[in-house]
Write an enzyme that holds these catalytic residues in place. Structure first.
Site, PDB file in Angstrom:
ATOM      1  N   ARG A  61       0.835  -1.219   0.000  1.00 36.77           N
ATOM      2  CA  ARG A  61       0.000   0.000   0.000  1.00 36.77           C
ATOM      3  C   ARG A  61       0.859   1.254   0.000  1.00 36.77           C
ATOM      4  NH1 ARG A  61      -3.023   2.618   4.760  1.00 36.77           N
ATOM      5  NH2 ARG A  61      -4.368   4.141   3.736  1.00 36.77           N
ATOM      6  N   THR A 199      -5.636  -9.073  -2.965  1.00 32.92           N
ATOM      7  CA  THR A 199      -5.537 -10.387  -2.333  1.00 32.92           C
ATOM      8  C   THR A 199      -4.803 -10.269  -0.996  1.00 32.92           C
ATOM      9  OG1 THR A 199      -4.922 -12.698  -2.724  1.00 32.92           O
ATOM     10  CG2 THR A 199      -3.344 -11.047  -3.423  1.00 32.92           C
ATOM     11  N   THR A 241      -9.845 -10.992   1.133  1.00 30.50           N
ATOM     12  CA  THR A 241      -9.739 -12.444   0.972  1.00 30.50           C
ATOM     13  C   THR A 241      -9.574 -13.119   2.330  1.00 30.50           C
ATOM     14  OG1 THR A 241      -7.325 -12.405   0.729  1.00 30.50           O
ATOM     15  CG2 THR A 241      -8.635 -12.171  -1.287  1.00 30.50           C
ATOM     16  N   ASP A 268     -14.279  -3.141  -6.847  1.00 30.87           N
ATOM     17  CA  ASP A 268     -13.914  -4.558  -6.964  1.00 30.87           C
ATOM     18  C   ASP A 268     -14.952  -5.296  -7.801  1.00 30.87           C
ATOM     19  OD1 ASP A 268     -11.618  -4.442  -5.132  1.00 30.87           O
ATOM     20  OD2 ASP A 268     -13.107  -4.200  -3.545  1.00 30.87           O
TER      21      ASP A 268
END
Length: 317
Positions: A61, A199, A241, A268
């Site tokens: 990130r 993910t 996830t 998403d």
């Protein structure tokens, strides 16, 4: 020509060749010198860190939010005013802004100790190296990175959110994604591939504010003691996830299941239905190798946006 031949003979006489250690030979004549040695050392330190505390998500990130400020419409401005992977996320203007909430720890707690070990590695390089290394340690592909970035601080300051992608609760998510990524010079395949980085990691109420779970609240997959936490020191938040410290294609494969313990924002879900995104989404959902190949290419592009390299051809590891 004669001086060059003389130098070659001097370097490669049996006595002088065998006087060099294998390390000297690799890192000196064949390896690019001290910069490469320092980068390799930094990579080793990041590998150790990620294995110890499963911090790949925040490192990814951090690098994203540094490079993602790039806008090719500003490429005609004096460098580094187009933004990009220049290490400017360290400035108060960027790191203290809302979109970067929670990222200061990645700089001060995780990467600063490494920077002190390799002071000649630029912040811009270290940030991008940490992300690529984190992905690799977490089970993802080895990305063909280029290093040698020069640190830069824009003087033409842009307001938050610095052109970074949002979650789009109140706007067209496909239009938003294309606005963000097209200004990077990317296409729909890049958008879907890079979205797959979700993910890894979680969203937090006290960071992005996009979910109800904060650092003190959790789901079944983010509570302390849960096996999916791996070695992470920070519980809480909501993940995309189930195994959110592992880099694989489960973001794509599992999204249609609508697991109530996971998140899927409008940006998403649109990947499953938009005509330009859907073919890539479907391929990546069924073929992890195809996702990894595409991701390597897109990640490399992202990591070089707006960067200035010394030497100009860069350094590879």
């Amino acid at each position: 020509l004669k001086p060059s031949l003389s130098l070659a003979r001097a370097l490669f006489t049996p006595a002088s060749f065998f006087a060099m250690s294998c390390f000297d030979c690799f890192c000196g004549i064949f390896g690019g010198g001290k910069k490469k040695q320092d980068l390799l050392k930094a990579k080793g330190l990041v590998e150790k860190l990620v294995k110890e505390i499963s911090c790949a998500p925040i490192l990814v990130r951090l690098a994203w939010h540094d490079s993602g400020t790039y806008d090719m419409a500003n490429a005609n401005k004096p460098w580094p005013n187009a933004g990009g992977a220049v290490g400017s996320i360290r400035t108060d203007h960027e790191i203290n802004a809302g979109p970067n909430a929670g990222l200061k720890k990645a700089l001060t707690v995780y990467l600063e100790p490494i920077k002190k070990e390799v002071p000649d590695v630029s912040w811009a390089d270290l940030i991008q190296l940490a992300s690529a290394t984190g992905i690799e340690v977490a089970g993802g592909p080895k990305i063909p990175m280029k290093y040698g970035r020069v640190d830069g601080v824009p003087t033409d300051l842009q307001p938050p959110p610095f052109g970074l992608p949002g979650v789009c609760f109140d706007e067209d998510p496909a239009k938003h994604l294309r606005y963000v990524f097209y200004k990077y010079g990317m296409d729909d395949k890049d958008i879907v591939a890079l979205s797959g980085a979700h993910t890894l990691g979680r969203a937090f109420a006290d960071r992005s504010g996009t979910v109800k779970e904060s650092s003190s609240d959790s789901t079944a997959y983010t509570k302390r003691g849960c096996p999916f936490m791996a070695n992470s020191k920070t519980a809480g938040g909501r993940s995309w996830t189930k195994e959110w410290t592992k880099f694989d294609n489960s973001y794509f494969a599992d999204m249609p299941k609508l697991d109530p313990e996971c998140i899927a924002f409008p940006t998403d879900r649109i990947l499953m239905t938009d005509p330009g995104f859907k073919p890539h989404y479907q391929l990546f959902a069924k073929d992890q190798a195809a996702f990894f190949e595409a991701y390597k290419v897109s990640h490399k592009k992202l990591s070089e946006l707006g960067s200035k390299f010394e030497p100009a051809e860069g350094i590879t590891l």
